[in-house]
Write an enzyme that holds these catalytic residues in place. Structure first.
Site, PDB file in Angstrom:
ATOM      1  N   ASP A  16     -47.413  30.149 -29.004  1.00  0.00           N
ATOM      2  CA  ASP A  16     -46.312  29.865 -28.077  1.00  0.00           C
ATOM      3  C   ASP A  16     -46.725  28.711 -27.167  1.00  0.00           C
ATOM      4  O   ASP A  16     -47.657  28.840 -26.371  1.00  0.00           O
ATOM      5  CB  ASP A  16     -46.012  31.119 -27.245  1.00  0.00           C
ATOM      6  N   ASP A 112     -40.667  25.608 -30.228  1.00  0.00           N
ATOM      7  CA  ASP A 112     -41.972  25.646 -29.564  1.00  0.00           C
ATOM      8  C   ASP A 112     -42.779  26.905 -29.841  1.00  0.00           C
ATOM      9  O   ASP A 112     -43.737  27.208 -29.137  1.00  0.00           O
ATOM     10  CB  ASP A 112     -41.798  25.484 -28.048  1.00  0.00           C
ATOM     11  N   GLU A 113     -42.441  27.653 -30.881  1.00  0.00           N
ATOM     12  CA  GLU A 113     -43.235  28.841 -31.193  1.00  0.00           C
ATOM     13  C   GLU A 113     -43.127  29.197 -32.671  1.00  0.00           C
ATOM     14  O   GLU A 113     -42.130  28.892 -33.335  1.00  0.00           O
ATOM     15  CB  GLU A 113     -42.818  30.035 -30.327  1.00  0.00           C
TER      16      GLU A 113
END
Length: 404
Positions: A16, A112-113
């Protein structure tokens, strides 16, 4: 290194990125480092909201989804940067390219993860060594910080990555659940927002431990199948695999019915649509999805068939919401002729664990053009609870375009 890996079971990482948009801006312009920074909309029009902010800004109380004018009151010297979507897409692509060096099983969840199954990556080192190397690589090559959770399944890995930010690495084993996870309030469990936490509270379920020990009958009566799924998660049970193709799949769940005779009575047709909405809702819940796009199919007595779809700003799963969207489509497109078949399909599906309506690049850009984004967020928070919005993006369509 095999000694560090389970004989039966998996080792899953959840990576993350920390304050992704803000971190990308700081990597692009190092002069912004160690300063209170927010990526936000148009502050001059007073419609801008904070999409994400640096940890320096958070010290002043600045939070995601906060209107810019309020953030400026808390931190007068706050630096505001308008979103640069191409920059974030490129950084995301580079991030996933690095993750792909450690495993063939990489599942992007949002911009973003993502998850990695490193069970067969033992030649690269122990799980902890691999996590440290990933974190170091992202910092050295992209100047982007991340937090990583290490666990035997996706749910626990996600919970673990949230425990230490920024730049944290957390190992969470099943034997740790009772001590580490159960004492937390239900709202801190991944997959539970304020609205669901409030429902659980009425059942005297206040902690994750309470949920883990709750009555199946009671949970199903108040939350349906979802209640039983949440109980499984609370007990650390999650059988989902890391699926590299998940982001690119064109998932859909639909139902259609051929009417016993051609019908032109509007109320009867709407009753049929309502029944179909119930069926689609049940199937979505059973599969663990929510939908961001409702489509209807109308086949007339002469077999002429039309299909019309409607994108939904916030994901839905309840029958009443599906019916409302389908009804609007039907009334706008039905010509009054006798109908032979009706169908409803939920498209652009999201795993319900990620249905917090992440503020993705698409909805952000479109909302900024069509209406004040802050008003849209108010509606989302009102419907799904104040914790519904998280930084980042659902990368499903982006993955198709960028072919990560």
């Amino acid at each position: 290194m095999k000694a560090f890996y389970p004989k039966n079971g998996r080792v899953i990482l959840h990576v993350d990125m920390n304050s992704f948009f803000a971190s990308v801006e700081m990597a692009y312009d190092p002069s912004l480092k160690d300063k209170p920074l927010a990526v936000a909309g148009d502050e001059e029009a007073r419609k801008g909201i904070v999409v994400t902010c640096s940890y320096e800004a958070r010290k002043y109380g600045v939070k995601t989804t906060m209107p810019v004018w309020e953030a400026k009151k808390l931190c007068p010297h706050l630096i505001i940067k308008r979103p640069n979507f191409d920059r974030y897409r490129n950084a995301s692509q580079a991030m996933f390219e690095i993750l792909g060096q450690y495993s063939d099983l990489v599942e992007p969840v949002s911009i973003d993860e993502g998850y990695l199954d490193i069970t067969d990556s033992f030649e690269l080192g122990s799980p902890l060594e691999i996590a440290k190397d990933i974190q170091k690589s992202l910092l050295n090559q992209l100047d982007l910080p991340c937090s990583i959770g290490i666990a035997p399944n996706k749910f626990l890995a996600k919970m673990a990555s949230d425990m230490k930010k920024p730049l944290g690495i957390t190992v969470l084993r099943k034997r740790d659940i009772a001590k580490v996870i159960w004492p937390l309030p239900t709202v801190e469990m991944h997959g539970i927002g304020d609205k669901t936490a409030a429902k659980l509270s009425t059942l005297h379920i206040h902690s994750i431990g309470d949920l883990a020990k709750a009555s199946d009958f009671q949970l199903k009566a108040h939350l349906g199948i979802r209640g039983l799924q949440l109980k499984e998660r609370a007990n650390g049970i999650d059988t989902r695999h890391v699926d590299p193709d998940a982001a690119g799949e064109n998932k859909s769940v639909g139902n259609s019915v051929t009417l016993p005779k051609d019908i032109s009575n509007q109320s009867k047709l709407l009753e049929t649509l309502e029944s179909l909405a119930e069926s689609v809702s049940t199937r979505l819940k059973k599969k663990g999805y929510v939908t961001k796009n409702i489509a209807i199919t109308i086949r007339y007595h002469d077999r002429k068939t039309i299909s019309r779809g409607k994108k939904i700003i916030n994901p839905i799963v309840e029958a009443k919401d599906i019916f409302l969207a389908a009804k609007t489509l039907f009334l706008n497109n039905w010509k009054g002729d006798p109908v032979r078949l009706l169908g409803i399909t939920g498209q652009d599906l999201l795993d319900e664990d990620y249905a917090y309506e992440q503020l993705n690049l698409f909805s952000y850009e479109k909302a900024a053009q069509k209406e004040p984004l802050y008003n849209a967020i108010d509606k989302i928070k009102s419907k799904y609870g104040t914790s519904i919005l998280q930084k980042g993006s659902d990368l499903q369509k982006e993955m198709k375009q960028k072919k990560l």
